[in-house]
Design an enzyme around this catalytic site. Structure first.
Site, short mmCIF file in Angstrom:
data_model
loop_
_atom_site.label_atom_id
_atom_site.label_comp_id
_atom_site.label_asym_id
_atom_site.label_seq_id
_atom_site.Cartn_x
_atom_site.Cartn_y
_atom_site.Cartn_z
N ASP A 141 0.87 -1.17 0.00
CA ASP A 141 0.00 0.00 0.00
C ASP A 141 0.91 1.23 0.00
O ASP A 141 1.81 1.34 -0.82
CB ASP A 141 -0.94 -0.05 1.19
CG ASP A 141 -2.07 0.97 1.07
OD1 ASP A 141 -2.27 1.54 -0.01
OD2 ASP A 141 -2.77 1.20 2.07
N ASP A 145 1.05 7.18 5.37
CA ASP A 145 -0.27 7.80 5.33
C ASP A 145 -0.50 8.59 6.61
O ASP A 145 -0.12 8.13 7.70
CB ASP A 145 -1.37 6.74 5.19
CG ASP A 145 -1.51 6.21 3.76
OD1 ASP A 145 -0.67 6.58 2.91
OD2 ASP A 145 -2.43 5.42 3.50
N ARG A 198 1.62 10.10 -5.93
CA ARG A 198 1.39 10.47 -4.52
C ARG A 198 2.68 10.82 -3.79
O ARG A 198 2.98 10.26 -2.75
CB ARG A 198 0.65 9.35 -3.78
CG ARG A 198 -0.71 9.04 -4.34
CD ARG A 198 -1.44 8.01 -3.47
NE ARG A 198 -2.69 7.63 -4.10
CZ ARG A 198 -3.51 6.68 -3.62
NH1 ARG A 198 -3.18 6.05 -2.50
NH2 ARG A 198 -4.62 6.39 -4.24
#
Length: 320
Positions: A141, A145, A198
């Protein structure tokens, strides 16, 4: 994969005798993997790697409602999700979605992440088995985050290397009730090397991105402007040989973006013009100079020299 059919369009518990049991075992296995690899840092804690080779391999490092936390001088290898899921309706052809990040900050406050290195390490996705449509299975992933109303997070002098979806700030487009008014985050003097996308993507957050270096293979995009985001980009260096400045900024539901003084392949990047072409304004509603003192480096050579020397675990600490 066989339970989705050849085109990967629809899961069926009855397509083969093993499908229902396989689905149940995968969920159980994923939960057991999380229990084995998750390490939660409590509040009022400093986690420091000693020496040049301190590392967490395959660990899902989390901050969960903790505050006053420092994580420094660690090499963090993103965990492999052994039960990654296929989502047929995600995107035009479907996507793999892994569960675990190298590090996740959930409802954290007053967090410093400094001189760390984030990578896929021994298990890069380019070596993953082939999945549907001839594309590699996505087993990781994010690298980092920051979500669920986290606030006052600084990520400095760190490296993010060789990864697809690197950093996500914000819980989701529909989670403004948690994130609106929070997610005040600074990224200073970090290296983003061979990141596909990202680097970073923001929803709702008020994010200062200053003196970072982006380099390597041309990405899908670097800075993603999500819903109600307020990204203030300042004196960042982008080096993507053969690429255009449109690689630096992408619009994902946001309306405003501001850059001052960044460079693309050695020349002024003029990212506000790039953002304008995407339909974005440049009034993000805040200026870091009104919030805290900072000393930005003033040339692309100075930014690159400092970041390449000091960013990442095991690197010397310095003053910009």
């Amino acid at each position: 994969m066989s339970c989705f059919g050849e085109d990967g369009s629809t899961w069926s518990d009855t397509r083969f005798d093993h499908c229902k049991r396989q689905r149940q075992l995968r969920q159980t296995g994923s939960n057991k993997e999380k229990a084995q690899i998750q390490l939660t840092v409590p509040g009022n804690t400093t986690l420091v790697g000693v020496g040049r080779d301190a590392r967490l391999l395959g660990v899902f490092l989390t901050v969960n409602t903790g505050s006053n936390i420092i994580v420094r001088n660690l090499h963090l290898e993103a965990p492999v999700d052994h039960f990654t899921g296929w989502s047929p309706d995600d995107g035009s052809h479907g996507n793999w979605n892994a569960r675990f990040d190298a590090m996740t900050v959930i409802t954290g406050r007053n967090i410093r992440i400094d001189h760390c290195t984030f990578t896929d390490g021994r298990f890069p996705d380019r070596e993953a088995p082939l999945g549907f449509h001839g594309e590699r299975v996505q087993r990781h992933d994010g690298l980092l985050d920051i979500e669920d109303g986290s606030d006052f997070v600084t990520v400095s002098d760190s490296r993010f290397e060789d990864h697809d979806k690197a950093i996500l700030i914000g819980s989701g487009d529909g989670r403004g009730d948690r994130d609106r008014g929070h997610l005040k985050v600074t990224f200073a003097r970090n290296l983003f090397s061979d990141i596909v996308q990202r680097a970073l993507r923001v929803r709702f957050g008020q994010v200062h991105v200053v003196d970072n270096v982006h380099r390597g293979r041309a990405p899908l995009y670097a800075l993603g402007v999500g819903v109600e985001s307020a990204i203030f980009s300042e004196r960042n260096v982008f080096r993507y040989p053969g690429g255009g400045t449109s690689l630096a900024v992408a619009a994902y539901g946001g309306t405003e973006f501001h850059d001052t003084g960044s460079w693309f392949n050695g020349r002024p990047a003029r990212l506000d013009a790039v953002a304008s072409a995407l339909g974005l304004g440049n009034d993000v509603g805040w200026d870091p100079a009104d919030v805290y003192d900072r000393r930005a480096l003033t040339s692309p050579a100075a930014v690159e020299r400092y970041v390449l020397r000091h960013s990442g675990a095991g690197r010397p600490h310095g003053r910009p």
